[in-house]
Design a protein around this motif. Structure first.
Motif, mmCIF file in Angstrom:
data_model
loop_
_atom_site.group_PDB
_atom_site.id
_atom_site.type_symbol
_atom_site.label_atom_id
_atom_site.label_comp_id
_atom_site.label_asym_id
_atom_site.label_seq_id
_atom_site.Cartn_x
_atom_site.Cartn_y
_atom_site.Cartn_z
ATOM 1 N N UNK A 165 -18.660 21.349 -27.497
ATOM 2 C CA UNK A 165 -17.988 21.907 -28.677
ATOM 3 C C UNK A 165 -17.192 20.859 -29.450
ATOM 4 N N UNK A 166 -17.093 19.676 -28.926
ATOM 5 C CA UNK A 166 -16.395 18.603 -29.650
ATOM 6 C C UNK A 166 -17.362 17.705 -30.398
ATOM 7 N N UNK A 167 -18.638 18.022 -30.380
ATOM 8 C CA UNK A 167 -19.638 17.099 -30.895
ATOM 9 C C UNK A 167 -19.987 17.322 -32.365
ATOM 10 N N UNK A 168 -20.376 16.230 -33.013
ATOM 11 C CA UNK A 168 -21.027 16.288 -34.319
ATOM 12 C C UNK A 168 -22.480 16.724 -34.098
ATOM 13 N N UNK A 169 -23.244 16.815 -35.168
ATOM 14 C CA UNK A 169 -24.660 17.160 -35.019
ATOM 15 C C UNK A 169 -25.366 16.138 -34.127
ATOM 16 N N UNK A 170 -25.138 14.856 -34.413
ATOM 17 C CA UNK A 170 -25.793 13.822 -33.601
ATOM 18 C C UNK A 170 -25.350 13.884 -32.149
ATOM 19 N N UNK A 171 -24.066 14.089 -31.942
ATOM 20 C CA UNK A 171 -23.558 14.166 -30.580
ATOM 21 C C UNK A 171 -24.111 15.375 -29.837
ATOM 22 N N UNK A 172 -24.232 16.484 -30.540
ATOM 23 C CA UNK A 172 -24.760 17.682 -29.885
ATOM 24 C C UNK A 172 -26.205 17.464 -29.442
ATOM 25 N N UNK A 173 -27.002 16.855 -30.305
ATOM 26 C CA UNK A 173 -28.396 16.577 -29.925
ATOM 27 C C UNK A 173 -28.445 15.592 -28.751
ATOM 28 N N UNK A 174 -27.486 14.694 -28.681
ATOM 29 C CA UNK A 174 -27.474 13.712 -27.593
ATOM 30 C C UNK A 174 -27.110 14.364 -26.258
ATOM 31 N N UNK A 175 -26.183 15.293 -26.285
ATOM 32 C CA UNK A 175 -25.701 15.901 -25.032
ATOM 33 C C UNK A 175 -26.470 17.158 -24.627
ATOM 34 N N UNK A 176 -27.181 17.760 -25.548
ATOM 35 C CA UNK A 176 -27.819 19.046 -25.245
ATOM 36 C C UNK A 176 -28.878 18.975 -24.139
ATOM 37 N N UNK A 177 -29.731 17.952 -24.095
ATOM 38 C CA UNK A 177 -30.731 17.925 -23.007
ATOM 39 C C UNK A 177 -30.096 17.967 -21.625
ATOM 40 N N UNK A 178 -29.005 17.252 -21.423
ATOM 41 C CA UNK A 178 -28.343 17.268 -20.120
ATOM 42 C C UNK A 178 -27.732 18.624 -19.807
ATOM 43 N N UNK A 179 -27.139 19.245 -20.823
ATOM 44 C CA UNK A 179 -26.529 20.560 -20.623
ATOM 45 C C UNK A 179 -27.578 21.609 -20.285
ATOM 46 N N UNK A 180 -28.684 21.580 -21.000
ATOM 47 C CA UNK A 180 -29.755 22.550 -20.750
ATOM 48 C C UNK A 180 -30.374 22.318 -19.379
ATOM 49 N N UNK A 181 -30.561 21.051 -19.020
ATOM 50 C CA UNK A 181 -31.125 20.747 -17.709
ATOM 51 C C UNK A 181 -30.215 21.267 -16.600
ATOM 52 N N UNK A 182 -28.904 21.142 -16.805
ATOM 53 C CA UNK A 182 -27.946 21.642 -15.811
ATOM 54 C C UNK A 182 -28.108 23.148 -15.609
ATOM 55 N N UNK A 183 -28.315 23.877 -16.692
ATOM 56 C CA UNK A 183 -28.493 25.332 -16.601
ATOM 57 C C UNK A 183 -29.838 25.694 -15.976
ATOM 58 N N UNK A 184 -30.901 25.044 -16.428
ATOM 59 C CA UNK A 184 -32.236 25.399 -15.954
ATOM 60 C C UNK A 184 -32.445 24.989 -14.495
#
Length: 248
Positions: A165-184
């Motif tokens: 929630x602290x990320x810009x668009x670029x930051x969100x795209x950078x961190x999202x794969x790791x976050x999704x992998x953690x959930x899946x």
């Protein structure tokens, strides 16, 4: 060509992507049709899955192998907005990057939130405000914590969610794969369509999206804690007063 194959709001059974038009329906409905089609194609065609998963975390100009599967879903308006294009490609790659047994098609069930898609709403005119949204990433992280030892530690979930929630668009795209992998990795479902819509709107509406993610997380966690406390009270009723115990 059948209506089903040309209507972009309907998950297509064809191996060819339906061609999007500017009359693509609601953003969430269009997103649900898109993720349903991507999920189905990844489940049935290893080549599609391989091509799309190679795009995880990569910029648009580095993923020419994804165009044939994604571009037909982009309306003229989408094509004028790089953030929207990027969101569609990112979600397609993340769906493909799951284990094959995790696809909704593998489980013979619609993707998460599919009941909200156009045509599946019995009384859309009476839908509550909450029905306008699918399941947020905040709710997904709360579900991961609720799995206990099989899930994610609460401190880890809060740290990850607050980081996102602290990320810009670029930051969100950078961190999202790791976050999704953690959930899946914990077999927690992700509402890909809602995540896609949130990604497309992040640049202009990140404040309201962040608030919704965090509110959903803490609402779900508080409900789970209250339920656990009630369960403990029922399992361990207080001892009767001493006088009552003596009379008995």
């Amino acid at each position: 060509m059948s209506d089903t194959a040309t209507d972009p709001t309907t998950p297509a059974k064809s191996s060819s992507a339906p061609l999007a038009t500017d009359r693509a329906g609601s953003p969430l409905g269009h997103a649900r049709a898109f993720v349903g089609w991507i999920d189905q194609r990844c489940h049935t065609d290893p080549g599609v899955r391989s091509a799309l998963r190679r795009g995880v975390g990569r910029p648009l100009d580095d993923v020419p192998f994804m165009h044939r599967y994604v571009v037909n879903w982009l309306t003229a308006e989408h094509l004028r907005t790089p953030d929207t294009q990027r969101a569609y490609y990112a979600i397609a790659s993340l769906i493909a990057n799951q284990r094959r047994d995790q696809y909704a098609a593998a489980k013979q069930k619609p993707p998460v939130g599919e009941a909200d898609a156009p045509g599946n709403q019995q009384e859309s005119s009476t839908a509550t405000p909450e029905r306008r949204y699918g399941t947020s990433l905040g709710t997904a992280f709360a579900a991961a914590v609720a799995k206990g030892t099989d899930g994610i530690r609460e401190s880890s979930a809060e740290t990850r969610l607050n980081l996102l929630t602290r990320q810009s668009v670029n930051g969100l795209h950078r961190h999202l794969p790791g976050a999704v992998r953690q959930l899946r990795d914990k077999n927690v479902d992700v509402d890909w369509a809602q995540l896609l819509v949130d990604l497309t709107r992040w640049h202009r509406h990140s404040g309201s999206i962040k608030r919704r993610w965090l509110q959903d997380y803490y609402r779900a966690r508080n409900a789970a804690e209250n339920e656990h406390a009630r369960w403990q009270d029922d399992a361990n009723p207080p001892a009767p007063p001493a006088e009552d115990a003596a009379e008995n």
